[in-house]
Design an enzyme around this catalytic site. Structure first.
Site, PDB file in Angstrom:
ATOM      1  N   GLU A   1     -37.603  -2.983  32.759  1.00  0.00           N
ATOM      2  CA  GLU A   1     -37.352  -4.276  32.563  1.00  0.00           C
ATOM      3  C   GLU A   1     -35.644  -4.704  32.229  1.00  0.00           C
ATOM      4  O   GLU A   1     -35.418  -5.239  33.450  1.00  0.00           O
ATOM      5  CB  GLU A   1     -37.986  -5.286  30.910  1.00  0.00           C
ATOM      6  CG  GLU A   1     -39.556  -5.339  31.020  1.00  0.00           C
ATOM      7  CD  GLU A   1     -39.655  -3.696  30.441  1.00  0.00           C
ATOM      8  OE1 GLU A   1     -39.508  -2.488  30.435  1.00  0.00           O
ATOM      9  OE2 GLU A   1     -41.211  -4.246  30.322  1.00  0.00           O
TER      10      GLU A   1
ATOM     11  N   CYS B   1     -35.902  -6.101  24.748  1.00  0.00           N
ATOM     12  CA  CYS B   1     -35.679  -6.898  26.668  1.00  0.00           C
ATOM     13  C   CYS B   1     -36.313  -8.791  25.925  1.00  0.00           C
ATOM     14  O   CYS B   1     -35.676  -8.724  27.069  1.00  0.00           O
ATOM     15  CB  CYS B   1     -37.043  -6.544  27.033  1.00  0.00           C
ATOM     16  SG  CYS B   1     -36.409  -3.656  27.778  1.00  0.00           S
TER      17      CYS B   1
ATOM     18  N   ASN C   1     -38.338   2.743  34.059  1.00  0.00           N
ATOM     19  CA  ASN C   1     -37.641   3.047  32.698  1.00  0.00           C
ATOM     20  C   ASN C   1     -36.739   4.540  33.117  1.00  0.00           C
ATOM     21  O   ASN C   1     -36.960   5.528  33.249  1.00  0.00           O
ATOM     22  CB  ASN C   1     -38.486   3.255  31.311  1.00  0.00           C
ATOM     23  CG  ASN C   1     -39.377   4.322  31.601  1.00  0.00           C
ATOM     24  OD1 ASN C   1     -40.500   4.298  33.159  1.00  0.00           O
ATOM     25  ND2 ASN C   1     -40.697   5.213  30.874  1.00  0.00           N
TER      26      ASN C   1
ATOM     27  N   GLU D   1     -35.801   8.066  30.844  1.00  0.00           N
ATOM     28  CA  GLU D   1     -34.908   8.323  29.791  1.00  0.00           C
ATOM     29  C   GLU D   1     -33.915   9.344  29.661  1.00  0.00           C
ATOM     30  O   GLU D   1     -33.224   9.978  30.828  1.00  0.00           O
ATOM     31  CB  GLU D   1     -36.497   9.044  29.201  1.00  0.00           C
ATOM     32  CG  GLU D   1     -37.057   8.046  28.785  1.00  0.00           C
ATOM     33  CD  GLU D   1     -38.802   8.104  28.686  1.00  0.00           C
ATOM     34  OE1 GLU D   1     -38.917  10.065  28.704  1.00  0.00           O
ATOM     35  OE2 GLU D   1     -39.945   7.185  28.171  1.00  0.00           O
ATOM     36  N   ASN D   2     -33.594   9.551  28.761  1.00  0.00           N
ATOM     37  CA  ASN D   2     -32.537  10.757  27.986  1.00  0.00           C
ATOM     38  C   ASN D   2     -33.068  11.864  27.118  1.00  0.00           C
ATOM     39  O   ASN D   2     -33.443  10.823  25.696  1.00  0.00           O
ATOM     40  CB  ASN D   2     -30.971   9.683  27.984  1.00  0.00           C
ATOM     41  CG  ASN D   2     -29.532  10.817  27.446  1.00  0.00           C
ATOM     42  OD1 ASN D   2     -29.933  11.357  26.533  1.00  0.00           O
ATOM     43  ND2 ASN D   2     -28.972  10.489  29.010  1.00  0.00           N
TER      44      ASN D   2
ATOM     45  N   TYR E   1     -32.108   9.851  23.076  1.00  0.00           N
ATOM     46  CA  TYR E   1     -32.968   9.424  23.084  1.00  0.00           C
ATOM     47  C   TYR E   1     -32.538   7.705  23.050  1.00  0.00           C
ATOM     48  O   TYR E   1     -33.775   6.842  24.257  1.00  0.00           O
ATOM     49  CB  TYR E   1     -34.448   9.331  22.065  1.00  0.00           C
ATOM     50  CG  TYR E   1     -35.456  10.790  22.032  1.00  0.00           C
ATOM     51  CD1 TYR E   1     -35.214  11.354  23.370  1.00  0.00           C
ATOM     52  CD2 TYR E   1     -36.488  10.658  21.302  1.00  0.00           C
ATOM     53  CE1 TYR E   1     -35.739  12.367  22.997  1.00  0.00           C
ATOM     54  CE2 TYR E   1     -37.135  11.086  21.105  1.00  0.00           C
ATOM     55  CZ  TYR E   1     -36.819  12.471  21.798  1.00  0.00           C
ATOM     56  OH  TYR E   1     -37.888  13.710  22.287  1.00  0.00           O
TER      57      TYR E   1
ATOM     58  N   CYS F   1     -40.610  -4.703  24.808  1.00  0.00           N
ATOM     59  CA  CYS F   1     -40.435  -4.880  23.459  1.00  0.00           C
ATOM     60  C   CYS F   1     -39.266  -5.924  23.275  1.00  0.00           C
ATOM     61  O   CYS F   1     -38.976  -6.586  24.230  1.00  0.00           O
ATOM     62  CB  CYS F   1     -39.534  -3.463  23.229  1.00  0.00           C
ATOM     63  SG  CYS F   1     -37.839  -3.412  24.371  1.00  0.00           S
TER      64      CYS F   1
ATOM     65  N   CYS G   1     -35.351   0.425  29.026  1.00  0.00           N
ATOM     66  CA  CYS G   1     -36.606   0.728  29.552  1.00  0.00           C
ATOM     67  C   CYS G   1     -36.820  -0.214  31.263  1.00  0.00           C
ATOM     68  O   CYS G   1     -35.441  -0.295  31.692  1.00  0.00           O
ATOM     69  CB  CYS G   1     -37.189  -0.703  29.206  1.00  0.00           C
ATOM     70  SG  CYS G   1     -38.057  -0.966  26.779  1.00  0.00           S
TER      71      CYS G   1
HETATM   72  N1  THU Z   1     -40.216   0.750  27.961  1.00  0.00           N
HETATM   73  C1  THU Z   1     -40.207   0.446  28.613  1.00  0.00           C
HETATM   74  O1  THU Z   1     -39.589   0.679  29.489  1.00  0.00           O
HETATM   75  N2  THU Z   1     -40.609  -1.259  28.640  1.00  0.00           N
HETATM   76  C2  THU Z   1     -41.496  -1.716  27.441  1.00  0.00           C
HETATM   77  O2  THU Z   1     -41.879  -3.008  27.601  1.00  0.00           O
HETATM   78  C3  THU Z   1     -41.843  -0.474  26.548  1.00  0.00           C
HETATM   79  C4  THU Z   1     -41.005   0.566  26.807  1.00  0.00           C
HETATM   80  C5  THU Z   1     -40.660   2.286  28.161  1.00  0.00           C
HETATM   81  C6  THU Z   1     -38.914   3.156  26.736  1.00  0.00           C
HETATM   82  C7  THU Z   1     -39.846   4.717  26.976  1.00  0.00           C
HETATM   83  O3  THU Z   1     -39.149   5.364  27.854  1.00  0.00           O
HETATM   84  C8  THU Z   1     -41.439   4.188  27.263  1.00  0.00           C
HETATM   85  O4  THU Z   1     -41.098   3.284  27.691  1.00  0.00           O
HETATM   86  C9  THU Z   1     -41.728   4.702  25.929  1.00  0.00           C
HETATM   87  O5  THU Z   1     -41.332   4.078  25.188  1.00  0.00           O
END
Ligand code: THU
Length: 143
Positions: free
Chosen positions: A59, A98, A46, A48-49, A52, A95, A57
């Site tokens: 995946e 994804c 993942n 992030e920024n 947000y 999620c 993610c």
């Molecule tokens: N996140 C993922 O990368 N994959 C998932 O299946 C669930 C959530 C990340 C998104 C965010 O960077 C962090 O987990 C918290 O939600």
């Protein structure tokens, strides 16, 4: 023990991928590892920024990278692992957004994508992306 050798390796790759997470806001590191039909593995974590929703993610990072780098290569398995403070946590499930992207890859290549949710002691297995998204919207609806 019920996983093949390649799948067991994929689980380890997903755990390793958590180390490449950029997650200064959630401190929740997610790693994804794809097994392609040609035997190659692709990793993602993942990203992030500060704005947000602009983050992505693990995946989708892995799947979009594979879609570009190996455009016609089916994805036969995906392993997902998560960690906080450098320690692996119990299995997490992708999620909704994804799941939709997993489904597209599965339908694009016409091959089931086995999904491995990696816990510390056991791995939860879903046999396909479609099984994670009942009553899904997909390419068929645009024909
Ligand atoms: N996140 C993922 O990368 N994959 C998932 O299946 C669930 C959530 C990340 C998104 C965010 O960077 C962090 O987990 C918290 O939600």
């Amino acid at each position: 023990d019920e996983l093949s050798e390649k799948e067991q390796h994929l689980v380890q790759t997903a755990i390793k991928a958590t180390e490449h997470s950029y997650s200064p806001y959630s401190h929740f590191a997610v790693g994804a590892a794809l097994l392609l039909e040609n035997g190659n593995e692709v990793m993602g974590a993942n990203q992030e920024n500060a704005a947000y929703p602009s983050g992505l993610c693990a995946e989708r990072v892995a799947l979009f990278y594979a879609g570009h780098q190996y455009p016609d290569m089916p994805v036969v398995a995906l392993a997902i692992a998560a960690a906080t403070n450098g320690r692996q946590v119990e299995s997490i499930s992708p999620c909704g957004a994804c799941r939709q992207v997993l489904l597209e890859a599965e339908q694009r290549y016409g091959k089931p994508m086995k999904v491995l949710l990696c816990g510390t002691k056991e791995v939860v297995v879903a046999e396909s992306a479609e099984s994670l998204l009942p009553l899904c919207f997909g390419a068929k609806d645009l024909k």
